[in-house]
Motif scaffolding. Structure first.
Motif, PDB file in Angstrom:
ATOM      1  N   GLU A  35       0.805  -1.179   0.392  1.00  0.00           N
ATOM      2  CA  GLU A  35       0.036  -0.067  -0.066  1.00  0.00           C
ATOM      3  C   GLU A  35       0.772   0.936  -0.047  1.00  0.00           C
ATOM      4  O   GLU A  35       0.474   2.667  -0.476  1.00  0.00           O
ATOM      5  CB  GLU A  35      -1.135   0.219   1.401  1.00  0.00           C
ATOM      6  N   GLY A 106      -5.791   4.925  -8.655  1.00  0.00           N
ATOM      7  CA  GLY A 106      -5.700   3.861  -6.903  1.00  0.00           C
ATOM      8  C   GLY A 106      -5.445   2.871  -6.513  1.00  0.00           C
ATOM      9  O   GLY A 106      -4.173   2.833  -7.513  1.00  0.00           O
ATOM     10  N   PHE A 108      -5.702  -0.340  -6.397  1.00  0.00           N
ATOM     11  CA  PHE A 108      -6.518  -1.605  -6.878  1.00  0.00           C
ATOM     12  C   PHE A 108      -6.622  -2.327  -8.084  1.00  0.00           C
ATOM     13  O   PHE A 108      -5.765  -3.355  -8.772  1.00  0.00           O
ATOM     14  CB  PHE A 108      -8.115  -1.873  -6.631  1.00  0.00           C
ATOM     15  N   ASN A 393     -16.248  -3.152  -7.315  1.00  0.00           N
ATOM     16  CA  ASN A 393     -15.838  -2.001  -7.116  1.00  0.00           C
ATOM     17  C   ASN A 393     -17.465  -1.295  -6.203  1.00  0.00           C
ATOM     18  O   ASN A 393     -18.363  -1.224  -6.543  1.00  0.00           O
ATOM     19  CB  ASN A 393     -15.778  -1.170  -7.991  1.00  0.00           C
ATOM     20  N   SER A 398     -12.724   4.426 -10.234  1.00  0.00           N
ATOM     21  CA  SER A 398     -11.774   3.810 -11.012  1.00  0.00           C
ATOM     22  C   SER A 398     -10.560   5.191 -11.738  1.00  0.00           C
ATOM     23  O   SER A 398     -10.546   6.210 -11.801  1.00  0.00           O
ATOM     24  CB  SER A 398     -11.393   2.889 -11.923  1.00  0.00           C
ATOM     25  N   GLU A 403     -10.858   5.214  -5.329  1.00  0.00           N
ATOM     26  CA  GLU A 403     -11.441   3.642  -6.328  1.00  0.00           C
ATOM     27  C   GLU A 403     -10.991   2.678  -4.830  1.00  0.00           C
ATOM     28  O   GLU A 403     -10.295   2.934  -4.288  1.00  0.00           O
ATOM     29  CB  GLU A 403     -10.064   3.052  -6.989  1.00  0.00           C
ATOM     30  N   HIS A 404     -12.238   1.502  -5.107  1.00  0.00           N
ATOM     31  CA  HIS A 404     -12.097   0.914  -3.706  1.00  0.00           C
ATOM     32  C   HIS A 404     -12.552  -0.329  -4.076  1.00  0.00           C
ATOM     33  O   HIS A 404     -13.586  -0.729  -4.580  1.00  0.00           O
ATOM     34  CB  HIS A 404     -12.875   1.674  -2.871  1.00  0.00           C
ATOM     35  N   ASP A 406     -13.960  -3.975  -1.335  1.00  0.00           N
ATOM     36  CA  ASP A 406     -13.891  -4.151  -0.254  1.00  0.00           C
ATOM     37  C   ASP A 406     -13.401  -5.387   0.052  1.00  0.00           C
ATOM     38  O   ASP A 406     -13.223  -6.203  -0.399  1.00  0.00           O
ATOM     39  CB  ASP A 406     -15.453  -4.629   0.474  1.00  0.00           C
TER      40      ASP A 406
END
Ligand code: GLV
Ligand code: MN
Ligand code: MN
Length: 428
Positions: A35, A106, A108, A393, A398, A403-404, A406
């Protein structure tokens, strides 16, 4: 060429449920390590541009993780990483994605596929699973084309979709060529080029990726499968004007390139709306970029995509014609150059059906979706049976720090990918 769907080299077998559950720590721990790398503290977005220190840190992290799992890592002549689980051999089952990012991207996009692949290996090794065919984790270089302008550069070079000389001559915004950047990072740019031997050894490629768009959330599905990729490309528009004083130059005397550029950006939106396409000017360089000066030049990059190639072409032709006429009105010169194009991609139906059957046994129903985002899988698909898995998502956003995905959905992705790899790579 051996293949999942056509050659029968990977025999179908009834999908089996892998026992046990993923340790919830595995994915999250890997994620926490990756990260911070290449993250801008101000924006929270990623700036993992190829052949930079951030890229080197991501590569080093991946190599260390793969090595820790007993995988043998190689960097190929195009800068792509390949981590072999098991002895090298034919019919390898390859999974992976990319670690580079768009500007302030982002966390991801790309990284999810790489981290998930490592966590899937953990899950399989924890079950004492031994693949019959090699399982290979791949990390492709410059997927986003954020530094050198051509997307999926590593997989294009691998598959021969771009000439090595053209690739070596690509420049970043500071004028550094790809050849110079690779050499500075300790890689020989003289060896760029297609790798038929590597491609011939691949039985199937499966890329897991964060969903880009929001089709899974309304369906209540954690995972999806790709049916294809829209054709898309990039065009560079150069508007040439004349620098002048923002206070003293009479409006009638100006040759201001900003005006035809602005009108062209609006025309792009209109053409896209009319054609059921998308068209975006997301990158603009203005010279000399002074508040109190009429600009001398505007360089702007158009990204255009549509469900079929004729619609992309039609949309770009409309935008170019509009730009020509706006430039004439303002005494501005124009040049338009296509920098890259990616034809429509249809993924292998046999492989998709097989993945869907495996996922069903693992308890996942995965809707089949088209995507307008580009992926290395699109280039691999031209040479080997290829499939893609999407992880939900929830907002669909994005190419943005927002952007995420879970954690439970990411973990579902790990279990799904592990089951797919175990099915394709076979039991010992
Ligand atoms: C890559 O993410 C692209 O779709 O441009
Ligand atoms: Mn992307
Ligand atoms: Mn991506």
């Amino acid at each position: 060429m051996s293949s999942v769907s056509s050659g029968g080299a990977i025999p179908p077998r009834p999908p089996q449920r892998l026992g046990g559950n993923l340790s919830p720590q595995t994915f999250a721990e890997l994620w926490r390590e990756l990260e911070p790398l290449g993250r801008d503290p101000g924006t929270g977005g990623y700036r993992r541009y190829s052949w930079t220190p951030a890229d080197a840190a991501c590569r080093a992290w991946f190599i260390a993780q793969a090595t820790k799992r007993g995988l043998t890592v190689e960097t190929d002549n195009n800068g792509n990483l390949w981590a072999w689980w098991g002895p090298k051999g034919p019919n390898a089952i390859v999974t992976g994605s990319h670690l580079d990012s768009v500007p302030d991207g982002g966390g991801f996009d790309g990284a999810l596929g790489v981290v998930t692949a490592l966590a899937a290996v953990d899950l399989l090794q924890d079950k004492s699973y031994i693949p019959e065919r090699p399982v290979v984790l791949a990390v492709f270089t410059e997927e986003e084309g954020a530094r050198f302008g051509v997307s999926c550069l590593g997989s294009r070079l691998l598959t021969g979709a771009v000439e090595p000389d053209a690739a070596r001559a690509l420049t970043d915004d500071g004028g550094t060529t790809l050849a110079e950047a690779m050499a500075a990072a300790g890689h020989d740019p003289g060896r760029l080029g297609p790798r038929e031997d590597l491609l011939d050894g691949i039985g199937a490629f499966v890329e897991l990726h964060v969903e880009q768009g929001r089709a899974l959330a309304p369906r209540g599905a954690a995972l999806g499968l790709a049916d294809g990729i829209w054709p898309h490309g990039r065009w560079r528009f150069e508007f040439g004007g004349r620098a002048d004083h923002a206070g003293t130059a009479r409006l009638a005397d100006r040759r201001d390139p900003m005006l035809p550029y602005a009108a062209t950006a609006l025309a792009a939106r209109q053409a896209a709306e009319q054609n059921g396409a998308v068209a975006t000017f997301g990158k603009v360089i203005v010279e000399p970029n002074g508040t109190n000066a009429v600009a001398s030049a505007v360089r702007a990059w158009l990204d255009a995509r549509a469900p079929d190639e004729a619609t992309v072409e039609d949309t770009v032709t409309t935008i170019r014609s509009a730009a020509i006429s706006f430039c004439e009105q303002h005494g501005v010169t124009l040049s338009v150059r296509q920098e890259s194009f990616t034809p429509v991609v249809r993924f292998d139906e046999g492989l998709r059906d097989r993945i869907a059957a495996t996922l069903a046994v693992a308890g996942f129903s995965a809707p089949v979706l088209p995507t307008a985002a580009g992926h290395d899988a699109g280039f691999l698909a031209a040479r080997v049976p290829t499939g893609m898995l999407f992880v939900r998502n929830p907002t669909g956003i994005s190419h943005s720090p927002a952007e995420h995905a879970d954690l439970p959905d990411c973990e579902a992705g790990v279990r799904a990918l592990a089951a797919v790899l175990a099915d394709l790579a076979g039991p010992k």
